[in-house]
Enzyme design. Structure first.
Site, mmCIF file in Angstrom:
data_model
loop_
_atom_site.group_PDB
_atom_site.id
_atom_site.type_symbol
_atom_site.label_atom_id
_atom_site.label_comp_id
_atom_site.label_asym_id
_atom_site.label_seq_id
_atom_site.Cartn_x
_atom_site.Cartn_y
_atom_site.Cartn_z
ATOM 1 N N SER A 116 -2.321 -1.066 9.412
ATOM 2 C CA SER A 116 -3.353 -0.977 10.448
ATOM 3 C C SER A 116 -4.573 -1.809 10.078
ATOM 4 O O SER A 116 -5.422 -2.070 10.927
ATOM 5 C CB SER A 116 -3.745 0.487 10.670
ATOM 6 N N ASN B 113 3.427 -6.700 13.312
ATOM 7 C CA ASN B 113 3.024 -5.317 13.568
ATOM 8 C C ASN B 113 3.528 -4.905 14.950
ATOM 9 O O ASN B 113 3.657 -5.742 15.841
ATOM 10 C CB ASN B 113 1.488 -5.197 13.511
ATOM 11 N N HIS C 75 -1.613 1.420 -4.229
ATOM 12 C CA HIS C 75 -2.020 2.818 -4.026
ATOM 13 C C HIS C 75 -1.200 3.783 -4.876
ATOM 14 O O HIS C 75 -1.284 4.989 -4.693
ATOM 15 C CB HIS C 75 -1.918 3.194 -2.544
ATOM 16 N N GLY D 253 3.058 -4.521 8.957
ATOM 17 C CA GLY D 253 2.985 -3.073 9.206
ATOM 18 C C GLY D 253 1.822 -2.335 8.576
ATOM 19 O O GLY D 253 2.018 -1.247 8.043
ATOM 20 N N GLN E 142 0.858 -1.203 0.000
ATOM 21 C CA GLN E 142 0.000 0.000 0.000
ATOM 22 C C GLN E 142 0.883 1.237 0.000
ATOM 23 O O GLN E 142 0.398 2.349 -0.109
ATOM 24 C CB GLN E 142 -0.869 0.020 1.258
HETATM 25 P P1 OAD Z 1 -1.266 3.142 8.956
HETATM 26 O O1 OAD Z 1 -0.553 4.386 9.354
HETATM 27 O O2 OAD Z 1 -2.741 3.151 9.001
HETATM 28 O O3 OAD Z 1 -0.783 1.925 9.869
HETATM 29 C C1 OAD Z 1 0.575 1.652 10.083
HETATM 30 C C2 OAD Z 1 0.676 0.371 10.860
HETATM 31 O O4 OAD Z 1 2.036 0.054 11.025
HETATM 32 C C3 OAD Z 1 0.058 0.419 12.263
HETATM 33 O O5 OAD Z 1 -0.737 -0.748 12.471
HETATM 34 C C4 OAD Z 1 1.273 0.415 13.190
HETATM 35 O O6 OAD Z 1 1.031 -0.285 14.413
HETATM 36 C C5 OAD Z 1 2.293 -0.337 12.363
HETATM 37 N N1 OAD Z 1 3.693 0.021 12.641
HETATM 38 C C6 OAD Z 1 4.220 1.224 12.925
HETATM 39 N N2 OAD Z 1 5.553 1.157 13.036
HETATM 40 C C7 OAD Z 1 5.889 -0.141 12.835
HETATM 41 C C8 OAD Z 1 7.121 -0.858 12.798
HETATM 42 N N3 OAD Z 1 8.280 -0.241 13.020
HETATM 43 N N4 OAD Z 1 7.085 -2.188 12.527
HETATM 44 C C9 OAD Z 1 5.900 -2.821 12.313
HETATM 45 N N5 OAD Z 1 4.718 -2.191 12.311
HETATM 46 C C10 OAD Z 1 4.696 -0.878 12.575
HETATM 47 O O7 OAD Z 1 -0.705 2.738 7.503
HETATM 48 P P2 OAD Z 1 -1.359 1.753 6.421
HETATM 49 O O8 OAD Z 1 -2.023 0.609 7.067
HETATM 50 O O9 OAD Z 1 -0.285 1.471 5.441
HETATM 51 O O10 OAD Z 1 -3.402 5.365 1.555
HETATM 52 O O11 OAD Z 1 -2.433 2.700 5.768
HETATM 53 C C11 OAD Z 1 -3.188 2.266 4.680
HETATM 54 C C12 OAD Z 1 -3.444 3.415 3.725
HETATM 55 O O12 OAD Z 1 -4.074 4.493 4.435
HETATM 56 C C13 OAD Z 1 -2.197 4.033 3.141
HETATM 57 O O13 OAD Z 1 -1.694 3.340 2.028
HETATM 58 C C14 OAD Z 1 -2.645 5.417 2.769
HETATM 59 C C15 OAD Z 1 -3.507 5.750 3.961
HETATM 60 O O14 OAD Z 1 -4.521 6.660 3.736
HETATM 61 C C16 OAD Z 1 -3.037 6.159 0.509
HETATM 62 O O15 OAD Z 1 -2.109 6.930 0.553
HETATM 63 C C17 OAD Z 1 -3.864 5.992 -0.703
#
Ligand code: OAD
Length: 245
Positions: free
Chosen positions: A192, A216, A122, A190, A104
């Site tokens: 959410s 995660n 994305h 990694g 993503q």
């Molecule tokens: P999020 O910011 O929603 O979630 C990040 C996740 O990574 C969380 O569950 C954290 O607990 C975890 N995390 C943080 N640091 C970490 C680490 N060092 N090791 C392992 N895990 C870690 O990001 P996404 O799930 O990627 O869309 O968000 C999905 C989409 O929402 C993105 O692609 C973006 C956003 O709006 C677009 O830009 C189109």
């Protein structure tokens, strides 16, 4: 940190997997210093997506949207892939054409690390798309003003990103669906797990018979659904999967 038993179990399942599919989110790049979206300093805690990441926002104020993307580009340009990105490349080299990576992330760090078999569902922050003729091209420099325009048809260029309210590209979705239904292990790193369609991928893979492993920092809405949930930093845990079972 997960126990050694949990790591061993993950390695065993990986070793037995003929086909492997991986999904990554902002957490894998967090260890490179790229801000996540929903974490403590997450982008969506400080900015409103409806002002910056929707087609309506771009129509209303393309300059503001481009300035925001330029700011993110400048930030990402200073970052390097970390050990988790490199471990994913190593997995690709081992599984060769039996692994598919779905990300993503738009930061391009998987490609920078060397991943080749991937869907950037994305989009990619280093690509632009013409709002007129639809041509996609790589473009690392967008000096403002004036607003960037297409060399071919002079229409306005936009970031090649899927914004809120937009659908994912049909061919990418098709390829991901195939990879989800056809894998023995689905590794989710990694994310959410709240943004669809990626938030539904673990269910699809599980229903198709895959073992689902999550890595995660914290528990997620998906943690109860997955077979194995490993909590810790991606940069520490993903490389541990490379050792023999
Ligand atoms: P999020 O910011 O929603 O979630 C990040 C996740 O990574 C969380 O569950 C954290 O607990 C975890 N995390 C943080 N640091 C970490 C680490 N060092 N090791 C392992 N895990 C870690 O990001 P996404 O799930 O990627 O869309 O968000 C999905 C989409 O929402 C993105 O692609 C973006 C956003 O709006 C677009 O830009 C189109």
């Amino acid at each position: 940190m997960p126990t050694d038993d949990h790591i061993l179990l993950a390695r065993r399942h990986l070793a037995a997997a003929r086909k492997l599919t991986i999904l990554t989110g902002a957490g894998i790049s967090a260890d490179s210093g790229v801000p996540t979206f929903r974490g403590a300093d997450g982008l969506w805690r400080n900015f409103r997506p409806e002002d910056l990441a929707t087609p309506e926002a771009f129509e209303r104020d393309p300059r503001l949207v481009w300035e925001w993307y330029n700011w993110r580009r400048e930030l990402i340009a200073t970052k390097q892939p970390n050990s988790a990105h490199h471990a994913v490349v190593e997995l690709e080299q081992r599984w060769v054409d039996r692994m598919w990576l779905i990300t993503q992330n738009v930061d391009g760090l998987h490609r920078a690390a060397g991943s080749q078999r991937l869907s950037e569902i994305h989009g990619n922050i280093w690509k632009v798309r013409c709002t007129g003729c639809g041509v996609v091209s790589e473009n690392r420099e967008i000096p403002l003003p004036p607003l960037p325009t297409c060399r071919l048809c002079q229409a306005l260029l936009r970031p090649h990103i899927v914004w809120f309210g937009e659908s994912l590209w049909e061919e990418e979705i098709h390829r991901c669906d195939e990879a989800l239904r056809d894998c023995d292990v689905f590794l989710v790193i990694g994310t959410s797990g709240v943004v669809y369609p990626a938030a539904g991928f673990a269910s699809v893979a599980k229903e198709a018979g895959a073992m689902v492993i999550e890595i995660n920092l914290d528990r997620t809405p998906q943690s109860n659904l997955v077979d194995l949930s490993l909590q810790g930093r991606a940069k520490d845990l993903v490389p541990l999967l490379l050792y023999p079972a």
